[in-house]
Design an enzyme around this catalytic site. Structure first.
Site, mmCIF file in Angstrom:
data_model
loop_
_atom_site.group_PDB
_atom_site.id
_atom_site.type_symbol
_atom_site.label_atom_id
_atom_site.label_comp_id
_atom_site.label_asym_id
_atom_site.label_seq_id
_atom_site.Cartn_x
_atom_site.Cartn_y
_atom_site.Cartn_z
ATOM 1 N N HIS A 8 -5.930 -7.354 2.358
ATOM 2 C CA HIS A 8 -6.120 -7.938 1.033
ATOM 3 C C HIS A 8 -5.556 -9.361 0.955
ATOM 4 C CE1 HIS A 8 -1.857 -7.647 0.048
ATOM 5 N NE2 HIS A 8 -1.879 -6.465 0.639
ATOM 6 N N THR A 11 -0.485 -11.942 -2.794
ATOM 7 C CA THR A 11 0.047 -11.627 -4.119
ATOM 8 C C THR A 11 1.341 -12.416 -4.308
ATOM 9 O OG1 THR A 11 1.500 -9.841 -3.395
ATOM 10 C CG2 THR A 11 -0.803 -9.238 -3.840
ATOM 11 N N ASP A 12 1.857 -12.402 -5.525
ATOM 12 C CA ASP A 12 3.143 -13.064 -5.767
ATOM 13 C C ASP A 12 4.258 -12.421 -4.946
ATOM 14 O OD1 ASP A 12 2.014 -14.891 -7.491
ATOM 15 O OD2 ASP A 12 2.611 -13.836 -9.311
ATOM 16 N N TRP A 13 4.198 -11.111 -4.764
ATOM 17 C CA TRP A 13 5.233 -10.447 -3.953
ATOM 18 C C TRP A 13 5.123 -10.846 -2.494
ATOM 19 C CZ3 TRP A 13 7.017 -4.816 -5.340
ATOM 20 C CH2 TRP A 13 7.610 -4.837 -6.601
ATOM 21 N N ASN A 14 3.891 -11.018 -1.975
ATOM 22 C CA ASN A 14 3.753 -11.535 -0.611
ATOM 23 C C ASN A 14 4.443 -12.884 -0.494
ATOM 24 O OD1 ASN A 14 0.390 -10.317 -0.408
ATOM 25 N ND2 ASN A 14 2.127 -9.475 0.673
ATOM 26 N N GLU A 84 -1.467 1.414 1.239
ATOM 27 C CA GLU A 84 -0.365 0.954 2.079
ATOM 28 C C GLU A 84 0.652 2.080 2.285
ATOM 29 O OE1 GLU A 84 0.859 -0.450 4.475
ATOM 30 O OE2 GLU A 84 1.152 -2.535 3.846
ATOM 31 N N PHE A 86 3.982 4.087 2.023
ATOM 32 C CA PHE A 86 4.963 4.238 0.957
ATOM 33 C C PHE A 86 6.325 3.865 1.547
ATOM 34 C CE2 PHE A 86 8.028 6.944 -1.435
ATOM 35 C CZ PHE A 86 7.929 6.272 -2.634
ATOM 36 N N TYR A 87 7.000 2.902 0.928
ATOM 37 C CA TYR A 87 8.267 2.396 1.459
ATOM 38 C C TYR A 87 9.499 2.937 0.746
ATOM 39 C CZ TYR A 87 6.381 -0.982 4.784
ATOM 40 O OH TYR A 87 5.772 -1.567 5.870
#
Length: 195
Positions: A8, A11-14, A84, A86-87
């Site tokens: 994908h 994103t802001d988190w990336n 994705e 799960f962390y």
């Protein structure tokens, strides 16, 4: 059969280095531009795709929708097996926060993370189902970095183990019961965004 595997868009988190995992973070403006760049590349290439499918997280769904519209191919219902990893407790943390809390071996901590075998098993189950269906066709799949790293290694052990970048593109071709890489972790389409 060919499967085009896409991570994908950004994103802001990336951008902040936060682990997203299964937290549903949307594409940012750069991620939207990245998706359009790959869509344009795919329009210009001779290889044609029959459909596109994604994980059920919005950053993958939105990336797939952009590509589907540009290529005028069906956008299939999302599949949760493409989510994705799960962390657990690690989701939402930056590298500095992970190092401070769990140390340099944070990937080995018991923080409720889904293990590699589980990620490989569910992603391979999806791929094998697609390959074994009567409608086996050339399909694009939009998913996530950690899942793609595990899936690509499971499909072809000889692939280089390197970080899967946002909007990277890989193509795997079915040959009998095995998969051969035609393209791996390619981001040439993103170079136009830097000019």
């Amino acid at each position: 059969m060919r499967i085009g595997l896409i991570r994908h868009g950004k994103t802001d988190w990336n951008a902040l280095g936060r682990i997203q995992g299964q937290t549903d973070i949307p594409l940012n403006n750069e991620g939207i531009r990245q998706a359009h760049a790959l869509a344009y590349r795919l329009q210009e290439e001779p290889m044609k795709w029959d459909a596109i499918i994604s994980s059920d997280l919005s950053r993958a769904i939105d990336t797939a929708a952009i590509i589907s519209k540009a290529l005028q191919i069906p956008l299939l219902p999302p599949d949760s097996r493409l989510r994705e990893r799960f962390y657990g407790e690690v989701e939402g943390t930056t590298e500095a926060e992970r190092l401070a809390r769990w140390g340099p071996d944070w990937k080995k901590c018991d923080c409720g993370q889904e293990n590699d075998a589980s990620v490989r098993e569910r992603s391979l189950a999806f791929v094998e189902e697609m390959a074994g269906s009567e409608l086996a066709q050339n399909i694009l799949v939009v998913t996530h970095g950690s899942l793609l790293a595990q899936l690509l290694r499971a499909m072809c052990a000889d692939l280089a183990d390197k970080p899967i970048l946002n909007l990277s593109f890989s193509i795997m071709e079915r040959s009998g019961s095995s998969w051969n890489p035609l393209l791996h972790n390619c981001t040439l389409h993103l170079e136009q965004l830097q000019n």
